[in-house]
Write an enzyme that holds these catalytic residues in place. Structure first.
Site, PDB file in Angstrom:
ATOM      1  N   SER A  13       9.167 -11.318 -13.445  1.00  0.00           N
ATOM      2  CA  SER A  13       9.137 -10.203 -13.892  1.00  0.00           C
ATOM      3  C   SER A  13       9.073  -9.212 -12.634  1.00  0.00           C
ATOM      4  CB  SER A  13       7.598 -10.103 -14.304  1.00  0.00           C
ATOM      5  OG  SER A  13       6.694 -10.918 -12.765  1.00  0.00           O
ATOM      6  N   SER A  63      -3.916 -11.069   1.182  1.00  0.00           N
ATOM      7  CA  SER A  63      -3.547  -9.789   1.856  1.00  0.00           C
ATOM      8  C   SER A  63      -5.254  -9.255   2.934  1.00  0.00           C
ATOM      9  CB  SER A  63      -3.129  -9.104   1.304  1.00  0.00           C
ATOM     10  OG  SER A  63      -3.161  -7.292   0.876  1.00  0.00           O
ATOM     11  N   TYR A 115      -6.113  -4.087  -6.959  1.00  0.00           N
ATOM     12  CA  TYR A 115      -5.038  -5.437  -6.784  1.00  0.00           C
ATOM     13  C   TYR A 115      -6.080  -5.999  -5.260  1.00  0.00           C
ATOM     14  CZ  TYR A 115      -1.827  -7.063  -2.761  1.00  0.00           C
ATOM     15  OH  TYR A 115      -0.812  -8.537  -2.763  1.00  0.00           O
ATOM     16  N   LYS A 123      -7.196 -10.079  -5.104  1.00  0.00           N
ATOM     17  CA  LYS A 123      -6.875 -11.076  -3.920  1.00  0.00           C
ATOM     18  C   LYS A 123      -8.217 -12.035  -3.443  1.00  0.00           C
ATOM     19  CE  LYS A 123      -2.665 -11.261  -3.836  1.00  0.00           C
ATOM     20  NZ  LYS A 123      -1.717 -12.117  -4.080  1.00  0.00           N
TER      21      LYS A 123
HETATM   22  P1  NAD Z   1       7.174 -10.220  -5.087  1.00  0.00           P
HETATM   23  O1  NAD Z   1       6.805  -8.909  -6.417  1.00  0.00           O
HETATM   24  O2  NAD Z   1       8.505 -10.126  -4.761  1.00  0.00           O
HETATM   25  O3  NAD Z   1       6.976 -11.123  -5.403  1.00  0.00           O
HETATM   26  C1  NAD Z   1       6.116 -12.452  -7.139  1.00  0.00           C
HETATM   27  C2  NAD Z   1       7.400 -13.043  -7.386  1.00  0.00           C
HETATM   28  O4  NAD Z   1       5.909 -13.397  -8.612  1.00  0.00           O
HETATM   29  C3  NAD Z   1       8.470 -12.104  -8.001  1.00  0.00           C
HETATM   30  O5  NAD Z   1       9.056 -12.689  -8.138  1.00  0.00           O
HETATM   31  C4  NAD Z   1       7.640 -12.291  -9.400  1.00  0.00           C
HETATM   32  O6  NAD Z   1       8.658 -12.322 -10.543  1.00  0.00           O
HETATM   33  C5  NAD Z   1       6.265 -12.970  -9.414  1.00  0.00           C
HETATM   34  N1  NAD Z   1       5.304 -12.581 -10.538  1.00  0.00           N
HETATM   35  C6  NAD Z   1       4.355 -12.142 -10.612  1.00  0.00           C
HETATM   36  N2  NAD Z   1       3.509 -12.403 -12.140  1.00  0.00           N
HETATM   37  C7  NAD Z   1       3.835 -13.350 -12.390  1.00  0.00           C
HETATM   38  C8  NAD Z   1       3.604 -15.020 -13.684  1.00  0.00           C
HETATM   39  N3  NAD Z   1       2.157 -14.716 -14.138  1.00  0.00           N
HETATM   40  N4  NAD Z   1       4.234 -15.845 -13.366  1.00  0.00           N
HETATM   41  C9  NAD Z   1       5.537 -16.591 -12.841  1.00  0.00           C
HETATM   42  N5  NAD Z   1       6.055 -15.511 -12.048  1.00  0.00           N
HETATM   43  C10 NAD Z   1       5.473 -14.817 -11.924  1.00  0.00           C
HETATM   44  O7  NAD Z   1       5.750  -9.444  -4.538  1.00  0.00           O
HETATM   45  P2  NAD Z   1       6.788 -10.457  -2.753  1.00  0.00           P
HETATM   46  O8  NAD Z   1       5.922  -9.159  -1.861  1.00  0.00           O
HETATM   47  O9  NAD Z   1       7.506 -11.381  -2.548  1.00  0.00           O
HETATM   48  O10 NAD Z   1       5.007 -11.229  -2.462  1.00  0.00           O
HETATM   49  C11 NAD Z   1       4.157 -12.257  -2.416  1.00  0.00           C
HETATM   50  C12 NAD Z   1       2.738 -12.302  -3.244  1.00  0.00           C
HETATM   51  O11 NAD Z   1       1.922 -12.053  -1.239  1.00  0.00           O
HETATM   52  C13 NAD Z   1       2.332 -11.911  -3.831  1.00  0.00           C
HETATM   53  O12 NAD Z   1       0.852 -12.413  -4.098  1.00  0.00           O
HETATM   54  C14 NAD Z   1       1.895 -10.486  -3.355  1.00  0.00           C
HETATM   55  O13 NAD Z   1       0.413 -10.353  -3.529  1.00  0.00           O
HETATM   56  C15 NAD Z   1       0.995 -11.261  -1.944  1.00  0.00           C
HETATM   57  N6  NAD Z   1       1.514 -10.000  -0.777  1.00  0.00           N
HETATM   58  C16 NAD Z   1       2.363  -9.170  -0.840  1.00  0.00           C
HETATM   59  C17 NAD Z   1       2.426  -8.437   0.003  1.00  0.00           C
HETATM   60  C18 NAD Z   1       3.435  -7.302   1.091  1.00  0.00           C
HETATM   61  O14 NAD Z   1       3.301  -6.931   1.412  1.00  0.00           O
HETATM   62  N7  NAD Z   1       5.492  -7.807   0.109  1.00  0.00           N
HETATM   63  C19 NAD Z   1       1.353  -8.063   1.536  1.00  0.00           C
HETATM   64  C20 NAD Z   1       0.092  -9.276   1.241  1.00  0.00           C
HETATM   65  C21 NAD Z   1      -0.158 -10.223  -0.183  1.00  0.00           C
HETATM   66  C1  UD1 Z   2       0.501  -1.097   1.013  1.00  0.00           C
HETATM   67  C2  UD1 Z   2      -0.849  -1.198   0.485  1.00  0.00           C
HETATM   68  C3  UD1 Z   2      -1.854  -2.699   0.925  1.00  0.00           C
HETATM   69  C4  UD1 Z   2      -0.875  -3.827   0.258  1.00  0.00           C
HETATM   70  C5  UD1 Z   2       0.644  -3.288   0.865  1.00  0.00           C
HETATM   71  C6  UD1 Z   2       1.587  -4.029   0.724  1.00  0.00           C
HETATM   72  C7  UD1 Z   2      -1.796   0.879  -0.134  1.00  0.00           C
HETATM   73  C8  UD1 Z   2      -3.230   1.446   0.322  1.00  0.00           C
HETATM   74  N1  UD1 Z   2      -1.895   0.061   0.536  1.00  0.00           N
HETATM   75  O1  UD1 Z   2      -0.404  -1.124   2.569  1.00  0.00           O
HETATM   76  O2  UD1 Z   2      -2.469  -2.613  -0.105  1.00  0.00           O
HETATM   77  O3  UD1 Z   2      -1.035  -4.749   0.629  1.00  0.00           O
HETATM   78  O4  UD1 Z   2       1.210  -1.917   0.853  1.00  0.00           O
HETATM   79  O5  UD1 Z   2       2.533  -4.115   1.739  1.00  0.00           O
HETATM   80  O6  UD1 Z   2      -0.783   1.163  -1.432  1.00  0.00           O
HETATM   81  N2  UD1 Z   2       3.583   6.051   4.285  1.00  0.00           N
HETATM   82  C9  UD1 Z   2       4.497   6.967   4.033  1.00  0.00           C
HETATM   83  N3  UD1 Z   2       5.824   7.480   3.533  1.00  0.00           N
HETATM   84  C10 UD1 Z   2       5.788   6.506   2.269  1.00  0.00           C
HETATM   85  C11 UD1 Z   2       4.908   5.297   2.348  1.00  0.00           C
HETATM   86  C12 UD1 Z   2       4.092   5.301   3.480  1.00  0.00           C
HETATM   87  O7  UD1 Z   2       4.308   7.836   5.496  1.00  0.00           O
HETATM   88  O8  UD1 Z   2       6.783   6.571   1.601  1.00  0.00           O
HETATM   89  C13 UD1 Z   2       2.705   5.267   5.564  1.00  0.00           C
HETATM   90  C14 UD1 Z   2       1.607   5.295   5.499  1.00  0.00           C
HETATM   91  O9  UD1 Z   2       0.634   6.201   4.639  1.00  0.00           O
HETATM   92  C15 UD1 Z   2       0.803   3.880   5.867  1.00  0.00           C
HETATM   93  C16 UD1 Z   2       2.561   3.414   6.705  1.00  0.00           C
HETATM   94  O10 UD1 Z   2       3.404   4.392   6.040  1.00  0.00           O
HETATM   95  O11 UD1 Z   2       0.287   4.951   7.186  1.00  0.00           O
HETATM   96  C17 UD1 Z   2       2.108   1.544   5.437  1.00  0.00           C
HETATM   97  O12 UD1 Z   2       2.721   2.157   4.265  1.00  0.00           O
HETATM   98  P1  UD1 Z   2       2.476   0.679   2.992  1.00  0.00           P
HETATM   99  O13 UD1 Z   2       3.970   0.097   3.892  1.00  0.00           O
HETATM  100  O14 UD1 Z   2       2.668   1.551   1.892  1.00  0.00           O
HETATM  101  O15 UD1 Z   2       2.260  -0.209   3.526  1.00  0.00           O
HETATM  102  P2  UD1 Z   2      -0.015   0.197   3.514  1.00  0.00           P
HETATM  103  O16 UD1 Z   2      -0.234   1.556   3.158  1.00  0.00           O
HETATM  104  O17 UD1 Z   2       0.094  -0.591   4.514  1.00  0.00           O
END
Ligand code: NAD
Ligand code: UD1
Length: 336
Positions: free
Chosen positions: A33, A123, A147, A151
């Protein structure tokens, strides 16, 4: 064999690369997805071997039972879920269904298959508007969006499960801000549509897909007025999963919540400057109003992961910028 749900996504692919490199056998499971099969092909060219990937949905008991019947899974890393904060606000039912129902269906299938080791993608967003930094795992859990609440609900479910079934080994990994890419430039972050997160926005400006960066807020009580976060290289994060997996495979029969971050705060403007230096590309930007829901500053206390998992982040901001740029430059349209 290690099951990676959501294994075709950004963090899943990088973790799979590290695990296969460390000699683990993995099976990916994904409904695509938010990812593409090409990512798995690229992973296979990194690892030099076939990586099984099953298409299916964690919300389907049938899909999960079939997977556990087919593969001798000893531990699960549960990445599958939806992660766009804004989308969660407008589509809460879809977010609770994917993230909470999906986890429940997976856990019930694990119970049937007698697999009792899980590493869950939590997260830093569950700390919400934390008023002091660095943030330890003992800080209040008060997510400010749908979101984040999904979590926290899954964390609570896993805590309750552990009370009822103390034989389980459970790691709750609370990621700070994962950025960067595998250094080979074959896999990286490929958000659909206009990126919400800072680093992919910056790399898309650098490659000419977007005209300029909007810096959300220049009047925060931070050294340069822009927001401060704890950016962590996705390869460090992947190695954190490897450490958590090694811990779980020793059967500690414990539930452990651990921050995965660097412990360093970095502002938006610092990141932009570091990226310009690493890439040689100018990033035009404009300071605009704050984004609703943002906090001024948020960084981790990562000492628990060091003490309990023997892991800490080693890569610098420069490494994160160089590798993010290398990925985007080689793949201007991502996996498309
Ligand atoms: P991503 O979207 O790249 O990877 C998630 C994967 O899960 C995708 O490949 C998607 O196709 C799959 N997926 C979603 N729903 C599904 C379902 N119902 N069944 C099977 N597959 C499904 O995201 P990511 O950045 O790799 O994040 C991975 C995990 O880490 C997520 O749970 C996300 O919430 C968590 N997380 C990510 C971040 C971030 O900044 N990337 C930060 C904190 C936590
Ligand atoms: C966001 C999510 C957080 C999630 C994380 C995943 C929100 C409020 N929080 O975190 O829940 O776990 O992403 O990685 O959305 N910024 C800019 N310009 C942009 C984009 C971002 O200035 O176009 C700034 C933001 O204001 C922030 C920093 O960059 O200060 C990081 O932003 P972002 O990458 O979106 O991460 P978070 O907000 O920390």
């Amino acid at each position: 064999m290690i099951l990676l749900t959501g294994g075709a996504g950004f963090i899943g692919l990088h973790t799979a690369a590290v695990l296969v490199g460390a000699g683990h056998q993995v099976v990916l499971f994904d409904n695509f997805s938010n990812s593409k099969p090409l990512g798995v092909k690229r992973l296979e060219s990194i690892t030099g071997r076939a990586v099984p990937c099953v298409e299916g949905d964690v919300r389907s008991s049938q899909d999960m039972d079939r997977l556990f019947d087919q593969y001798p899974v000893s531990a699960v890393i549960h990445f599958a879920g939806l992660k766009a904060v804004g989308e969660g606000e407008t589509q809460p039912l879809r977010y609770y269904d994917n993230n909470v129902t999906g986890s429940l269906v997976l856990l019930a299938a694990m119970q049937r298959a007698e697999v009792r080791r899980i590493i869950f993608s939590s997260s830093a967003t569950i700390y919400g508007n934390s008023d002091s930094n660095p943030i330890p795992e003992t800080a209040a859990l008060q997510p400010a969006n749908v979101y984040g609440r999904t979590k926290l609900m899954v964390e609570d479910i896993l805590r309750d499960l552990h009370v009822a079934a103390p034989g389980w080994s459970i790691a709750l990994l609370r990621y700070f801000n994962p950025v960067g890419a595998h250094p080979g430039g074959l896999i990286g972050e490929d958000p659909s549509g206009i990126p919400n997160n800072l680093m992919p926005f910056v790399t898309q400006v650098a490659v000419g897909r977007l005209a300029e960066l909007q810096v959300f807020g220049g009047d925060y009580p931070t050294p340069d007025g822009s927001g401060v976060r704890d950016y962590i290289h996705v390869m460090d994060l992947a190695e954190g999963h490897r450490a958590a997996l090694d811990w779980a495979l020793r059967d500690p029969q414990e539930i452990l919540a651990a921050n995965l971050g660097t412990g360093q705060g970095c502002s938006v403007l610092e990141l932009v400057r570091a990226f310009e230096k690493a890439s040689g590309q100018a990033i035009p930007y404009r300071i605009v109003a704050r984004r609703a829901g943002d906090v001024a500053a948020c960084w981790s206390d990562p000492s628990l992961a060091a003490a309990r998992l023997g892991w800490n982040a080693t890569r610098s901001l420069e490494d994160m910028c160089r590798d993010a740029w290398n990925w985007q430059r080689n793949n201007p349209q991502g996996f498309a």
